[in-house]
Design a protein around this motif. Structure first.
Motif, PDB file in Angstrom:
ATOM      1  N   LEU A 184       2.534   3.193  -2.504  1.00 42.04           N
ATOM      2  CA  LEU A 184       2.275   2.678  -1.138  1.00 42.04           C
ATOM      3  C   LEU A 184       3.505   1.943  -0.614  1.00 42.04           C
ATOM      4  N   ALA A 185       4.081   1.067  -1.436  1.00 41.46           N
ATOM      5  CA  ALA A 185       5.242   0.285  -0.989  1.00 41.46           C
ATOM      6  C   ALA A 185       6.438   1.200  -0.758  1.00 41.46           C
ATOM      7  N   PHE A 186       6.601   2.183  -1.635  1.00 36.42           N
ATOM      8  CA  PHE A 186       7.732   3.111  -1.517  1.00 36.42           C
ATOM      9  C   PHE A 186       7.613   3.914  -0.224  1.00 36.42           C
ATOM     10  N   GLU A 187       6.412   4.440   0.044  1.00 39.19           N
ATOM     11  CA  GLU A 187       6.205   5.256   1.249  1.00 39.19           C
ATOM     12  C   GLU A 187       6.463   4.410   2.495  1.00 39.19           C
ATOM     13  N   ALA A 188       5.956   3.178   2.490  1.00 40.55           N
ATOM     14  CA  ALA A 188       6.145   2.293   3.662  1.00 40.55           C
ATOM     15  C   ALA A 188       7.627   1.987   3.860  1.00 40.55           C
ATOM     16  N   GLN A 189       8.346   1.763   2.770  1.00 35.13           N
ATOM     17  CA  GLN A 189       9.783   1.414   2.859  1.00 35.13           C
ATOM     18  C   GLN A 189      10.593   2.582   3.415  1.00 35.13           C
ATOM     19  N   VAL A 190      10.430   3.761   2.823  1.00 39.73           N
ATOM     20  CA  VAL A 190      11.265   4.902   3.222  1.00 39.73           C
ATOM     21  C   VAL A 190      10.896   5.386   4.621  1.00 39.73           C
ATOM     22  N   ASN A 191       9.586   5.265   4.977  1.00 35.63           N
ATOM     23  CA  ASN A 191       9.172   5.644   6.340  1.00 35.63           C
ATOM     24  C   ASN A 191       9.987   4.918   7.399  1.00 35.63           C
ATOM     25  N   ASN A 192      10.472   3.724   7.068  1.00 27.93           N
ATOM     26  CA  ASN A 192      11.166   2.892   8.070  1.00 27.93           C
ATOM     27  C   ASN A 192      12.629   3.247   8.251  1.00 27.93           C
ATOM     28  N   TRP A 193      13.199   4.044   7.360  1.00 32.75           N
ATOM     29  CA  TRP A 193      14.619   4.366   7.475  1.00 32.75           C
ATOM     30  C   TRP A 193      14.851   5.274   8.679  1.00 32.75           C
ATOM     31  N   PRO A 194      15.776   4.913   9.564  1.00 31.61           N
ATOM     32  CA  PRO A 194      16.043   5.755  10.743  1.00 31.61           C
ATOM     33  C   PRO A 194      16.381   7.187  10.333  1.00 31.61           C
ATOM     34  N   GLY A 195      15.726   8.148  10.957  1.00 28.36           N
ATOM     35  CA  GLY A 195      16.040   9.556  10.660  1.00 28.36           C
ATOM     36  C   GLY A 195      15.089  10.190   9.672  1.00 28.36           C
ATOM     37  N   VAL A 196      14.266   9.373   9.012  1.00 28.91           N
ATOM     38  CA  VAL A 196      13.259   9.953   8.123  1.00 28.91           C
ATOM     39  C   VAL A 196      12.089  10.426   8.976  1.00 28.91           C
ATOM     40  N   VAL A 197      11.759  11.705   8.885  1.00 29.34           N
ATOM     41  CA  VAL A 197      10.603  12.253   9.606  1.00 29.34           C
ATOM     42  C   VAL A 197       9.356  12.038   8.753  1.00 29.34           C
ATOM     43  N   THR A 198       9.407  12.492   7.515  1.00 25.79           N
ATOM     44  CA  THR A 198       8.267  12.313   6.598  1.00 25.79           C
ATOM     45  C   THR A 198       8.799  12.214   5.176  1.00 25.79           C
ATOM     46  N   VAL A 199       8.265  11.265   4.412  1.00 30.16           N
ATOM     47  CA  VAL A 199       8.599  11.190   2.984  1.00 30.16           C
ATOM     48  C   VAL A 199       7.441  11.814   2.227  1.00 30.16           C
ATOM     49  N   GLY A 200       7.780  12.595   1.183  1.00 29.20           N
ATOM     50  CA  GLY A 200       6.754  13.390   0.506  1.00 29.20           C
ATOM     51  C   GLY A 200       5.855  12.622  -0.448  1.00 29.20           C
ATOM     52  N   VAL A 201       5.776  11.298  -0.289  1.00 29.41           N
ATOM     53  CA  VAL A 201       4.796  10.502  -1.032  1.00 29.41           C
ATOM     54  C   VAL A 201       3.570  10.382  -0.144  1.00 29.41           C
ATOM     55  N   PHE A 202       2.432  10.828  -0.665  1.00 29.51           N
ATOM     56  CA  PHE A 202       1.148  10.725   0.061  1.00 29.51           C
ATOM     57  C   PHE A 202       0.330   9.628  -0.597  1.00 29.51           C
ATOM     58  N   ALA A 203       0.586   8.388  -0.172  1.00 29.84           N
ATOM     59  CA  ALA A 203      -0.158   7.253  -0.731  1.00 29.84           C
ATOM     60  C   ALA A 203      -1.157   6.743   0.302  1.00 29.84           C
ATOM     61  N   PHE A 204      -0.692   6.635   1.559  1.00 32.69           N
ATOM     62  CA  PHE A 204      -1.609   6.246   2.645  1.00 32.69           C
ATOM     63  C   PHE A 204      -2.618   7.363   2.893  1.00 32.69           C
ATOM     64  N   GLN A 205      -2.153   8.610   2.771  1.00 30.08           N
ATOM     65  CA  GLN A 205      -3.059   9.763   2.878  1.00 30.08           C
ATOM     66  C   GLN A 205      -3.274  10.325   1.470  1.00 30.08           C
ATOM     67  N   LYS A 206      -3.827   9.491   0.605  1.00 30.33           N
ATOM     68  CA  LYS A 206      -3.998   9.982  -0.771  1.00 30.33           C
ATOM     69  C   LYS A 206      -5.274  10.821  -0.891  1.00 30.33           C
ATOM     70  N   ALA A 207      -5.400  11.508  -1.985  1.00 29.92           N
ATOM     71  CA  ALA A 207      -6.578  12.348  -2.186  1.00 29.92           C
ATOM     72  C   ALA A 207      -7.810  11.487  -2.495  1.00 29.92           C
ATOM     73  N   GLY A 208      -8.977  11.954  -2.052  1.00 28.75           N
ATOM     74  CA  GLY A 208     -10.249  11.299  -2.412  1.00 28.75           C
ATOM     75  C   GLY A 208     -10.847  11.984  -3.632  1.00 28.75           C
TER      76      GLY A 208
END
Ligand code: DER
Length: 223
Positions: A184-208
């Motif tokens: 979760l922390a990794f996805e939130a951090q990398v999401n904020n870098w300018p130019g990142v469209v999507t990071v391939g960590v699915f933590a916020f949209q994790k599987a149920g």
């Protein structure tokens, strides 16, 4: 059982999560292709699908399943997709098929993410599989340097010798050498870098739910 047979098993098992009369969210990849083929056998029981890639759209339409745009539907009951890695909490690394951006969008508009995977995808900690990151091309090198600063090594994904261009017209970096202890922390951090469209960590949209294909049959893991 071969890996292909395991993929067929879980692709068919996912049918039990499809709600009759509704539109189903469909991911991308070789395991999802098995699900699409199974879905076609009950296509008169569903309204259609929302797709996460041109590749899945083509397969769905070739099998006579109507495809709707994300903007045509509010919420989907279920989203069926594969993963490159899934950990014990349902966090995933995705993007091996270069569809991570639209996959995360359709996952976000779905109430339940059902991951279908063969047992090779189950890991203790995410990060062994090269992490896909969709980037705006002009930002690629700066983002690669930021990954290097955290011990990662980013390479531009090529296709036929040139940078792969995604369905959204962007590029993909694949990053090795990362240890993703807190998805979760990794996805939130990398999401904020300018130019990142999507990071391939699915933590916020994790599987149920994960339907895991094993030599002993399909295991249903719930998170
Ligand atoms: O690109 C993706 O996210 C795919 O879902 C990938 O992670 C799984 O693809 P596979 O079922 O072909 O292994």
């Amino acid at each position: 059982l071969t890996q292909d047979e395991l993929k067929t098993l879980v692709g068919q098992a996912a049918l039990r999560y499809v709600v009759p009369g509704e539109i189903v969210g469909v991911g991308t990849g070789s395991t999802v292709n098995k699900f699409i083929d199974a879905l076609a056998t009950i296509k008169d029981q569903i309204k259609g699908a929302v797709s996460s890639s041109e590749a899945s759209t083509a397969r769905l339409q070739a099998l006579g399943i109507p495809v709707f745009d994300s903007n045509e539907v509010e919420q989907l009951a279920v989203y069926i997709d594969g993963a490159d890695e899934i950990d014990g909490q349902g966090h995933m690394v995705k993007g091996g098929g270069a569809a991570l951006t639209r996959e995360k969008i359709v996952a976000a508009q779905s109430r339940l993410f059902v991951c279908i995977a063969d047992e090779s995808k189950l890991v203790e900690q995410l990060g062994r599989f090269p992490l896909p990151v969709e980037v705006i091309p002009m930002a690629a090198q700066r983002i690669a340097r930021q990954f290097a600063a955290m011990g990662g090594s980013a390479t531009l994904r090529l296709k036929d010798g040139a940078p792969l261009v995604t369905d959204n017209g962007q590029h993909i970096l694949d990053v090795t050498g990362l240890r993703i202890a807190d998805p979760l922390a990794f996805e939130a951090q990398v999401n904020n870098w300018p130019g990142v469209v999507t990071v391939g960590v699915f933590a916020f949209q994790k599987a149920g739910v994960c339907l895991l294909g094993t030599r002993d049959g399909v295991k249903t893991l719930e998170y």
